[in-house]
Design a protein around this motif. Sequence first.
Motif, mmCIF file in Angstrom:
data_model
loop_
_atom_site.group_PDB
_atom_site.id
_atom_site.type_symbol
_atom_site.label_atom_id
_atom_site.label_comp_id
_atom_site.label_asym_id
_atom_site.label_seq_id
_atom_site.Cartn_x
_atom_site.Cartn_y
_atom_site.Cartn_z
ATOM 1 N N UNK A 105 -26.305 -8.673 -0.299
ATOM 2 C CA UNK A 105 -24.741 -9.882 -0.148
ATOM 3 C C UNK A 105 -24.270 -10.436 1.267
ATOM 4 N N UNK A 106 -24.009 -11.922 0.943
ATOM 5 C CA UNK A 106 -23.789 -12.518 2.003
ATOM 6 C C UNK A 106 -23.624 -11.575 3.324
ATOM 7 N N UNK A 107 -22.446 -10.570 2.843
ATOM 8 C CA UNK A 107 -21.645 -9.795 4.180
ATOM 9 C C UNK A 107 -22.880 -9.298 4.480
ATOM 10 N N UNK A 108 -23.816 -8.344 3.652
ATOM 11 C CA UNK A 108 -25.221 -7.664 4.401
ATOM 12 C C UNK A 108 -25.529 -8.500 5.594
ATOM 13 N N UNK A 109 -25.704 -9.648 4.874
ATOM 14 C CA UNK A 109 -27.131 -10.389 5.535
ATOM 15 C C UNK A 109 -26.247 -10.979 6.424
ATOM 16 N N UNK A 110 -25.155 -11.340 6.959
ATOM 17 C CA UNK A 110 -24.023 -11.655 7.828
ATOM 18 C C UNK A 110 -24.106 -10.398 8.860
ATOM 19 N N UNK A 115 -34.759 -9.207 11.455
ATOM 20 C CA UNK A 115 -35.247 -9.068 10.314
ATOM 21 C C UNK A 115 -35.874 -7.538 10.335
ATOM 22 N N UNK A 116 -35.993 -6.474 11.048
ATOM 23 C CA UNK A 116 -36.413 -5.025 11.063
ATOM 24 C C UNK A 116 -35.911 -4.073 9.789
ATOM 25 N N UNK A 117 -34.112 -4.643 10.262
ATOM 26 C CA UNK A 117 -33.252 -4.076 9.014
ATOM 27 C C UNK A 117 -33.337 -4.849 7.818
ATOM 28 N N UNK A 118 -33.314 -6.254 8.014
ATOM 29 C CA UNK A 118 -33.553 -6.568 6.856
ATOM 30 C C UNK A 118 -34.789 -5.962 5.871
ATOM 31 N N UNK A 119 -36.207 -5.813 6.696
ATOM 32 C CA UNK A 119 -37.023 -5.531 5.453
ATOM 33 C C UNK A 119 -37.305 -3.523 5.421
ATOM 34 N N UNK A 120 -36.606 -3.114 6.121
ATOM 35 C CA UNK A 120 -35.736 -1.602 5.665
ATOM 36 C C UNK A 120 -35.364 -1.398 4.961
ATOM 37 N N UNK A 121 -33.937 -2.203 4.765
ATOM 38 C CA UNK A 121 -33.187 -2.199 3.485
ATOM 39 C C UNK A 121 -34.058 -3.016 2.393
ATOM 40 N N UNK A 122 -34.355 -3.945 2.415
ATOM 41 C CA UNK A 122 -35.453 -4.976 1.261
ATOM 42 C C UNK A 122 -36.556 -3.557 0.922
ATOM 43 N N UNK A 123 -37.271 -2.575 1.774
ATOM 44 C CA UNK A 123 -38.256 -1.523 1.250
ATOM 45 C C UNK A 123 -38.092 -0.545 0.661
ATOM 46 N N UNK A 124 -36.312 -0.484 1.310
ATOM 47 C CA UNK A 124 -36.111 0.521 -0.180
ATOM 48 C C UNK A 124 -35.417 0.204 -1.269
ATOM 49 N N UNK A 125 -35.369 -0.676 -1.173
ATOM 50 C CA UNK A 125 -34.795 -2.144 -2.477
ATOM 51 C C UNK A 125 -36.493 -1.673 -3.852
ATOM 52 N N UNK A 126 -36.944 -2.205 -2.808
ATOM 53 C CA UNK A 126 -38.452 -2.278 -3.566
ATOM 54 C C UNK A 126 -38.932 -0.891 -4.561
ATOM 55 N N UNK A 127 -38.604 -0.260 -3.461
ATOM 56 C CA UNK A 127 -39.153 0.942 -3.561
ATOM 57 C C UNK A 127 -38.375 2.082 -5.515
ATOM 58 N N UNK A 128 -36.294 1.205 -5.595
ATOM 59 C CA UNK A 128 -35.621 1.465 -7.015
ATOM 60 C C UNK A 128 -37.141 0.885 -7.653
ATOM 61 N N UNK A 129 -37.004 -0.753 -7.089
ATOM 62 C CA UNK A 129 -38.304 -1.182 -8.789
ATOM 63 C C UNK A 129 -39.364 -1.135 -9.411
ATOM 64 N N UNK A 130 -40.121 -0.637 -8.186
ATOM 65 C CA UNK A 130 -41.089 0.138 -8.799
ATOM 66 C C UNK A 130 -40.749 0.789 -8.591
ATOM 67 N N UNK A 131 -40.538 2.073 -8.871
ATOM 68 C CA UNK A 131 -40.161 3.024 -9.696
ATOM 69 C C UNK A 131 -39.238 3.341 -11.085
ATOM 70 N N UNK A 132 -39.249 1.758 -10.938
ATOM 71 C CA UNK A 132 -38.127 1.368 -12.414
ATOM 72 C C UNK A 132 -36.334 2.109 -11.719
#
Length: 244
Positions: A105-110, A115-132
């Motif tokens: 969401x815009x609020x999170x990115x604003x 960059x490391x914070x974004x990557x950390x959140x992204x990696x967590x959400x990717x974990x949800x993707x990979x594990x279905x």
Amino acid sequence: SSMLLTVVAGVLFFLFGLPWLADRVARAIPPEVEAPIGEQVLTMLDATALEPSALDAAQQARWQAVFDRFMASQAQGDRYRLAFRDMGDGVANAFAVPGGSIVFTDALLEGVQHDEEFIAVLAHELGHQVERHVMRSVLQQSAVALLVAVFTGDVSAATGVAVAVPTFLLDNHYSREFEREADAFAFRALRERGLPPEWFAVALGRIARQSADAAASDAADVDDDVDDDTDDDADDDDVDRATA
């Protein structure tokens, strides 16, 4: 006694059998079947809870570049897409959608400062993707669709649960087991990039502060001290794992 055995068997099935079956069915859904589910889910979310992103082209390009660099290091990273949306009311959120989209969401990115914070959140959400995790969670709650898929051998029968996915995503009630799995995936991904897991704790703290600030601004004017007192709103387990 036969009634007691039936009850016990039913309880054991719902406690252990359903999660096991949901895992098998979710992992058996091929990408070409899951992709339309994700498109349908995003369409429903766009019609009910999400708004187009107000981030300008330069801001979107910046985060897209960070996303692309991270995904280039991940197995099947080209399957995943970054989606920009606004949830209104200053809601800072990120979530994985079946089929490969990861919404920020815009609020999170604003609010993200590194960059490391974004990557950390992204990696967590990717974990949800990979594990279905989304499909596994919804299938566990949809025993009929799950059993039809199992007994007919047609995993596409499970795609009928797509209508339940938007509600699940908005409630965002993953089990603690699934959150731990996503955390573990994120920590591994961060370490592989030479980044300490503490970045995830930093990101969670910032999201908690943003959420508290947004809620407070809706209720009344608040003083500047709010920013310093809201870390406890973050998920304590996630923070503990990130700083352990």
